[in-house]
Design an enzyme around this catalytic site. Structure first.
Site, PDB file in Angstrom:
ATOM      1  N   TYR A  55      62.497  38.801  51.848  1.00  0.00           N
ATOM      2  CA  TYR A  55      62.439  38.823  53.309  1.00  0.00           C
ATOM      3  C   TYR A  55      61.040  38.482  53.804  1.00  0.00           C
ATOM      4  O   TYR A  55      60.071  39.178  53.492  1.00  0.00           O
ATOM      5  CB  TYR A  55      62.825  40.194  53.866  1.00  0.00           C
ATOM      6  CG  TYR A  55      64.243  40.630  53.602  1.00  0.00           C
ATOM      7  CD1 TYR A  55      65.235  39.714  53.271  1.00  0.00           C
ATOM      8  CD2 TYR A  55      64.610  41.969  53.703  1.00  0.00           C
ATOM      9  CE1 TYR A  55      66.540  40.124  53.035  1.00  0.00           C
ATOM     10  CE2 TYR A  55      65.905  42.387  53.478  1.00  0.00           C
ATOM     11  CZ  TYR A  55      66.866  41.463  53.137  1.00  0.00           C
ATOM     12  OH  TYR A  55      68.162  41.878  52.909  1.00  0.00           O
ATOM     13  N   GLY A 105      74.857  41.000  65.229  1.00  0.00           N
ATOM     14  CA  GLY A 105      74.495  41.160  66.635  1.00  0.00           C
ATOM     15  C   GLY A 105      75.570  40.758  67.620  1.00  0.00           C
ATOM     16  O   GLY A 105      75.405  40.962  68.830  1.00  0.00           O
ATOM     17  N   PHE A 106      76.696  40.209  67.138  1.00  0.00           N
ATOM     18  CA  PHE A 106      77.755  39.783  68.054  1.00  0.00           C
ATOM     19  C   PHE A 106      78.232  40.941  68.925  1.00  0.00           C
ATOM     20  O   PHE A 106      78.388  40.803  70.149  1.00  0.00           O
ATOM     21  CB  PHE A 106      78.937  39.204  67.272  1.00  0.00           C
ATOM     22  CG  PHE A 106      80.137  38.912  68.130  1.00  0.00           C
ATOM     23  CD1 PHE A 106      80.186  37.764  68.914  1.00  0.00           C
ATOM     24  CD2 PHE A 106      81.224  39.783  68.166  1.00  0.00           C
ATOM     25  CE1 PHE A 106      81.282  37.497  69.723  1.00  0.00           C
ATOM     26  CE2 PHE A 106      82.321  39.523  68.961  1.00  0.00           C
ATOM     27  CZ  PHE A 106      82.359  38.377  69.741  1.00  0.00           C
ATOM     28  N   PHE A 107      78.449  42.100  68.307  1.00  0.00           N
ATOM     29  CA  PHE A 107      78.943  43.249  69.070  1.00  0.00           C
ATOM     30  C   PHE A 107      77.841  43.882  69.916  1.00  0.00           C
ATOM     31  O   PHE A 107      78.113  44.779  70.708  1.00  0.00           O
ATOM     32  CB  PHE A 107      79.588  44.267  68.125  1.00  0.00           C
ATOM     33  CG  PHE A 107      80.854  43.746  67.488  1.00  0.00           C
ATOM     34  CD1 PHE A 107      82.020  43.643  68.224  1.00  0.00           C
ATOM     35  CD2 PHE A 107      80.856  43.315  66.181  1.00  0.00           C
ATOM     36  CE1 PHE A 107      83.184  43.131  67.664  1.00  0.00           C
ATOM     37  CE2 PHE A 107      82.009  42.803  65.595  1.00  0.00           C
ATOM     38  CZ  PHE A 107      83.183  42.712  66.347  1.00  0.00           C
ATOM     39  N   HIS A 136      69.997  41.841  44.295  1.00  0.00           N
ATOM     40  CA  HIS A 136      70.348  41.293  45.614  1.00  0.00           C
ATOM     41  C   HIS A 136      71.532  40.339  45.543  1.00  0.00           C
ATOM     42  O   HIS A 136      72.421  40.373  46.392  1.00  0.00           O
ATOM     43  CB  HIS A 136      69.115  40.570  46.177  1.00  0.00           C
ATOM     44  CG  HIS A 136      69.110  40.435  47.653  1.00  0.00           C
ATOM     45  ND1 HIS A 136      67.984  40.130  48.362  1.00  0.00           N
ATOM     46  CD2 HIS A 136      70.088  40.551  48.581  1.00  0.00           C
ATOM     47  CE1 HIS A 136      68.255  40.079  49.658  1.00  0.00           C
ATOM     48  NE2 HIS A 136      69.538  40.308  49.806  1.00  0.00           N
ATOM     49  N   GLY A 153      76.223  41.763  71.788  1.00  0.00           N
ATOM     50  CA  GLY A 153      76.223  40.797  72.883  1.00  0.00           C
ATOM     51  C   GLY A 153      75.593  39.461  72.576  1.00  0.00           C
ATOM     52  O   GLY A 153      75.552  38.576  73.436  1.00  0.00           O
ATOM     53  N   GLY A 210      78.015  42.810  63.151  1.00  0.00           N
ATOM     54  CA  GLY A 210      78.433  41.417  63.104  1.00  0.00           C
ATOM     55  C   GLY A 210      77.317  40.457  63.442  1.00  0.00           C
ATOM     56  O   GLY A 210      77.498  39.532  64.233  1.00  0.00           O
ATOM     57  N   SER A 257      74.634  44.248  58.351  1.00  0.00           N
ATOM     58  CA  SER A 257      75.191  43.557  59.520  1.00  0.00           C
ATOM     59  C   SER A 257      76.406  44.288  60.086  1.00  0.00           C
ATOM     60  O   SER A 257      77.452  43.683  60.338  1.00  0.00           O
ATOM     61  CB  SER A 257      75.567  42.113  59.173  1.00  0.00           C
ATOM     62  OG  SER A 257      74.438  41.376  58.787  1.00  0.00           O
TER      63      SER A 257
END
Length: 351
Positions: A65, A218-220, A134, A222, A216, A213
């Site tokens: 990362y 960050g989908f949920f 990983h 927004g 999702g 995640s």
């Protein structure tokens, strides 16, 4: 003090070897870029410290990362300002590099050891609480890799061993060499493939589950729906955030909005609460670069759901209506499947 900050974060046990973590962890990857622009170092450190002060003790990073291991270095600086004995630190090895949408993985014993020693130096710690492979290098028998990790446990450099994105067969074979404490997999309302084989297997073997995640990507929260994606975010290449797919997925978000109003919370809190309700052996690790989102995630612990509520939420996100595949299927040009044969682990380059 905001109400979310008053939430008592429960503790859960991962595996059968004694690892206890905060039920909600913090994924630190985004603090040094990838999902969005990296935040200033002092901001990243303050977020980690704030999370700890609010009851989060489980922090997740990886040697891949950030540029030049920036994430482990950042986490290490934050840890110097916190009581080490109260922290459960997870990091990973196995992804040697990512270039031109190609992921190069390595799982040789020598590489595992060198990565562990490098992570210890960058993190500034004497031991890693939870050390994951990983991604799986299918050219190296998993028994050889886990055998070396077992030696690292015996030497006190690692306390517990984990796997990330491994097939059922690999998990079972690894566990036969040394107890696997946790398996980290992508798991959210719109990514539920692990329910078929992985979760039952983990519970059979007494292995904890660490969903990454859980919102999702960050989908949920927004992203791509009520707010635009940052131009430099890799999510711009995520199939589910693309063109007609995201338009179709907005219908799912609208259904979740209605349910969130019913439960008096945000869509993100409802989606995270759903993950938190999947068992007492699950510790999701949502990431964020904003204190307000950290507080909101902690607030998800206040959302109590019945079996009927959980079914209603699942029904609002039918998997056959989710448009677009997982990010791995596009970004890394691989087929993400589970199989009883180790050759069907993630097919990544080992060159």
């Amino acid at each position: 003090m905001a109400e979310e900050q008053k939430v008592q974060i429960p503790r859960v046990k991962l595996g059968t070897q004694g690892l206890e973590v905060s039920q909600l962890g913090l994924g630190c990857m985004g603090l040094t870029g990838v999902l969005n622009s990296a935040v200033p170092e002092e901001v990243g450190i303050s977020i980690i410290k704030d999370a700890f002060n609010k009851g989060i003790t489980f922090f997740d990073t990886s040697d891949i990362y950030g540029v030049d291991h920036a994430n482990e270095i950042l986490v290490g600086k934050a840890l110097k300002q916190l009581p080490r004995e109260k922290i459960q630190l997870a990091t990973k090895f196995g992804v040697a590099k990512i270039e031109s949408n190609n992921v190069v993985v390595k799982g040789t014993p020598e590489y595992a050891r060198s990565c562990c020693e490098g992570s210890l130096r960058r993190l500034g710690v004497e031991y890693i609480d939870l050390y994951y492979q990983h991604r799986i290098d299918t050219t190296v028998p998993i028994e050889e890799t886990i055998g070396e990790l077992k030696k690292l446990v015996e030497e006190g450099k690692v306390k517990y061993i984990g796997l990330s994105e491994a097939s059922p067969d690999t998990i079972r074979r690894a566990h036969a060499v040394h107890p696997i404490t946790a398996v980290q997999m992508e798991y959210s309302l719109w990514t539920r493939e692990i329910e078929e084989e992985i979760i039952p297997l983990c519970r059979e073997l007494g292995i904890g589950i660490v969903p990454y995640s859980p919102l999702g990507h960050g989908f949920f929260g927004g992203k791509g729906v009520v707010e635009n994606l940052p131009a430099n975010s890799f999510l711009a290449s995520h199939p589910r955030f693309h063109g007609q797919n995201v338009e179709q997925n907005k219908v799912i978000y609208s259904r979740m909005e209605a349910l969130a109003k019913k439960h008096g919370c945000t869509v993100a809190q409802l989606a995270l609460a759903w993950v938190l309700h999947q068992g007492d052996d699950i510790a999701p690790i949502p990431g964020t670069t904003k204190i307000k989102n950290l507080d909101a995630n902690i607030g998800a612990l206040r959302v109590k759901l019945t079996k009927e509520d959980l079914k209603e939420i699942c029904d609002a996100v039918p998997l056959n209506e989710v448009a677009g595949g997982r990010i791995h299927e596009h970004l890394y040009r691989i087929s993400w499947k589970f199989s009883d044969t180790p050759a069907k682990d993630l097919k990544l380059s080992t060159n």
